[in-house]
Write a protein that holds these residues in place. Structure first.
Motif, PDB file in Angstrom:
ATOM      1  N   MET A   1       1.014  -1.238  -0.141  1.00 40.85           N
ATOM      2  CA  MET A   1       0.253   0.039   0.222  1.00 40.85           C
ATOM      3  C   MET A   1       1.029   1.462   0.218  1.00 40.85           C
ATOM      4  N   LYS A   2       0.787   1.610  -0.840  1.00 42.70           N
ATOM      5  CA  LYS A   2       1.501   3.427  -0.996  1.00 42.70           C
ATOM      6  C   LYS A   2       0.610   4.279  -0.584  1.00 42.70           C
ATOM      7  N   LEU A   3       1.515   5.132   0.490  1.00 48.95           N
ATOM      8  CA  LEU A   3       0.831   6.254   1.083  1.00 48.95           C
ATOM      9  C   LEU A   3       0.593   7.662   0.516  1.00 48.95           C
ATOM     10  N   HIS A   4       0.093   8.460   0.159  1.00 46.42           N
ATOM     11  CA  HIS A   4       0.197   9.775  -0.516  1.00 46.42           C
ATOM     12  C   HIS A   4      -0.267  11.105   0.484  1.00 46.42           C
ATOM     13  N   TYR A   5       0.954  11.464   0.585  1.00 43.93           N
ATOM     14  CA  TYR A   5       1.249  12.401   1.378  1.00 43.93           C
ATOM     15  C   TYR A   5       0.894  13.861   1.003  1.00 43.93           C
ATOM     16  N   ALA A   6      -0.189  14.939   1.599  1.00 40.92           N
ATOM     17  CA  ALA A   6      -0.515  16.102   0.786  1.00 40.92           C
ATOM     18  C   ALA A   6       0.423  17.144   0.322  1.00 40.92           C
ATOM     19  N   VAL A   7       1.588  17.064   1.386  1.00 42.47           N
ATOM     20  CA  VAL A   7       2.834  17.947   1.497  1.00 42.47           C
ATOM     21  C   VAL A   7       4.089  17.105   1.227  1.00 42.47           C
ATOM     22  N   GLU A   8       4.486  17.596   0.456  1.00 40.33           N
ATOM     23  CA  GLU A   8       6.456  17.032   0.198  1.00 40.33           C
ATOM     24  C   GLU A   8       7.541  17.524   0.778  1.00 40.33           C
ATOM     25  N   PRO A   9       7.923  17.343   1.829  1.00 39.84           N
ATOM     26  CA  PRO A   9       9.219  18.242   2.689  1.00 39.84           C
ATOM     27  C   PRO A   9      10.411  19.171   1.751  1.00 39.84           C
ATOM     28  N   SER A  10      10.217  20.421   1.542  1.00 35.47           N
ATOM     29  CA  SER A  10      11.007  21.212   0.899  1.00 35.47           C
ATOM     30  C   SER A  10      12.936  19.999   1.261  1.00 35.47           C
ATOM     31  N   HIS A  11      12.733  20.146   2.294  1.00 35.58           N
ATOM     32  CA  HIS A  11      14.639  19.261   2.438  1.00 35.58           C
ATOM     33  C   HIS A  11      14.413  17.723   2.644  1.00 35.58           C
ATOM     34  N   PRO A  12      14.268  16.655   2.093  1.00 36.13           N
ATOM     35  CA  PRO A  12      13.731  15.835   2.579  1.00 36.13           C
ATOM     36  C   PRO A  12      14.716  14.878   2.674  1.00 36.13           C
ATOM     37  N   SER A  13      15.820  15.017   2.741  1.00 33.96           N
ATOM     38  CA  SER A  13      17.019  14.893   3.386  1.00 33.96           C
ATOM     39  C   SER A  13      17.054  15.512   4.703  1.00 33.96           C
ATOM     40  N   LYS A  14      16.850  15.952   4.895  1.00 39.76           N
ATOM     41  CA  LYS A  14      16.423  16.216   6.456  1.00 39.76           C
ATOM     42  C   LYS A  14      15.161  16.282   7.486  1.00 39.76           C
ATOM     43  N   ALA A  15      14.122  16.057   6.758  1.00 38.84           N
ATOM     44  CA  ALA A  15      12.646  15.298   7.204  1.00 38.84           C
ATOM     45  C   ALA A  15      12.566  13.425   7.090  1.00 38.84           C
ATOM     46  N   ALA A  16      11.910  13.426   8.029  1.00 35.13           N
ATOM     47  CA  ALA A  16      11.720  11.799   8.718  1.00 35.13           C
ATOM     48  C   ALA A  16       9.704  11.838   8.317  1.00 35.13           C
ATOM     49  N   LYS A  17       8.989  10.795   8.243  1.00 34.19           N
ATOM     50  CA  LYS A  17       8.152  10.562   8.235  1.00 34.19           C
ATOM     51  C   LYS A  17       8.215   9.600   9.139  1.00 34.19           C
ATOM     52  N   ALA A  18       7.120   8.997   9.968  1.00 36.40           N
ATOM     53  CA  ALA A  18       7.129   7.983  10.913  1.00 36.40           C
ATOM     54  C   ALA A  18       5.124   7.495  11.183  1.00 36.40           C
ATOM     55  N   MET A  19       4.934   6.597  11.072  1.00 33.95           N
ATOM     56  CA  MET A  19       3.531   5.839  11.579  1.00 33.95           C
ATOM     57  C   MET A  19       3.617   5.008  12.272  1.00 33.95           C
ATOM     58  N   GLY A  20       2.572   4.901  13.091  1.00 34.88           N
ATOM     59  CA  GLY A  20       1.670   3.795  14.260  1.00 34.88           C
ATOM     60  C   GLY A  20       0.727   3.115  13.829  1.00 34.88           C
ATOM     61  N   THR A  21       0.664   2.165  13.547  1.00 41.30           N
ATOM     62  CA  THR A  21      -0.961   2.067  13.371  1.00 41.30           C
ATOM     63  C   THR A  21      -1.770   0.570  14.629  1.00 41.30           C
ATOM     64  N   ASP A  22      -2.256   0.394  14.925  1.00 44.02           N
ATOM     65  CA  ASP A  22      -2.462  -0.705  15.783  1.00 44.02           C
ATOM     66  C   ASP A  22      -2.304  -0.335  17.213  1.00 44.02           C
ATOM     67  N   LEU A  23      -2.029   1.503  17.783  1.00 50.67           N
ATOM     68  CA  LEU A  23      -1.619   1.050  18.828  1.00 50.67           C
ATOM     69  C   LEU A  23      -2.700   1.367  20.300  1.00 50.67           C
ATOM     70  N   LYS A  24      -1.972   0.938  21.715  1.00 52.54           N
ATOM     71  CA  LYS A  24      -2.599   0.190  22.862  1.00 52.54           C
ATOM     72  C   LYS A  24      -2.663   1.974  23.103  1.00 52.54           C
ATOM     73  N   THR A  25      -3.094   3.250  22.560  1.00 50.69           N
ATOM     74  CA  THR A  25      -2.889   4.388  23.491  1.00 50.69           C
ATOM     75  C   THR A  25      -4.345   4.757  22.842  1.00 50.69           C
ATOM     76  N   SER A  26      -4.849   5.901  23.400  1.00 48.68           N
ATOM     77  CA  SER A  26      -5.883   6.929  23.220  1.00 48.68           C
ATOM     78  C   SER A  26      -5.276   7.733  22.443  1.00 48.68           C
ATOM     79  N   PHE A  27      -6.259   7.822  20.860  1.00 45.55           N
ATOM     80  CA  PHE A  27      -5.746   8.504  20.095  1.00 45.55           C
ATOM     81  C   PHE A  27      -5.651  10.244  20.154  1.00 45.55           C
ATOM     82  N   LYS A  28      -6.985  10.565  21.468  1.00 47.81           N
ATOM     83  CA  LYS A  28      -6.762  12.206  21.753  1.00 47.81           C
ATOM     84  C   LYS A  28      -5.458  12.392  22.172  1.00 47.81           C
ATOM     85  N   ASN A  29      -5.196  11.988  23.244  1.00 45.75           N
ATOM     86  CA  ASN A  29      -4.386  12.294  23.646  1.00 45.75           C
ATOM     87  C   ASN A  29      -2.773  11.794  23.149  1.00 45.75           C
TER      88      ASN A  29
END
Length: 96
Positions: A1-29
């Motif tokens: 599954m390929k993710l599409h982001y709304a905005v790409e970073p202006s300096h990709p070498s200085k940016a990072a992306k991370a994602m968590g799924t099925d986390l056992k924690t409150s979404f709102k917190n």
């Protein structure tokens, strides 16, 4: 599954992306924790989250803030509501 982001970073070498799924924690917190560290340098964000775990600084609650108590530590963020969400902070620290 390929993710599409709304905005790409202006300096990709200085940016990072991370994602968590099925986390056992409150979404709102977790949303408020991520909003608090958004735009911070990595080391500064890690130090801030460590201080939150030690209850020296708080996470400001701007959204999903119904029923959240007030604390003087939130003045740093020009708001009055804040908490110290342990589980969400630990999950975000593991992503960093």
């Amino acid at each position: 599954m390929k993710l599409h982001y709304a905005v790409e970073p202006s300096h990709p070498s200085k940016a990072a992306k991370a994602m968590g799924t099925d986390l056992k924690t409150s979404f709102k917190n977790t949303w408020n924790v991520c909003a608090a560290i958004k735009g911070m340098p990595l080391r500064e964000a890690q130090e801030y989250l460590e201080e939150v775990l030690e209850h020296k600084r708080c996470i400001p609650y701007r959204r999903f803030s119904g029923g959240v108590g007030r604390t003087g530590q939130a003045k740093e963020w020009k708001t009055s509501q804040g908490r110290w969400p342990q589980k969400s902070v630990k999950v975000v620290m593991s992503l960093l």
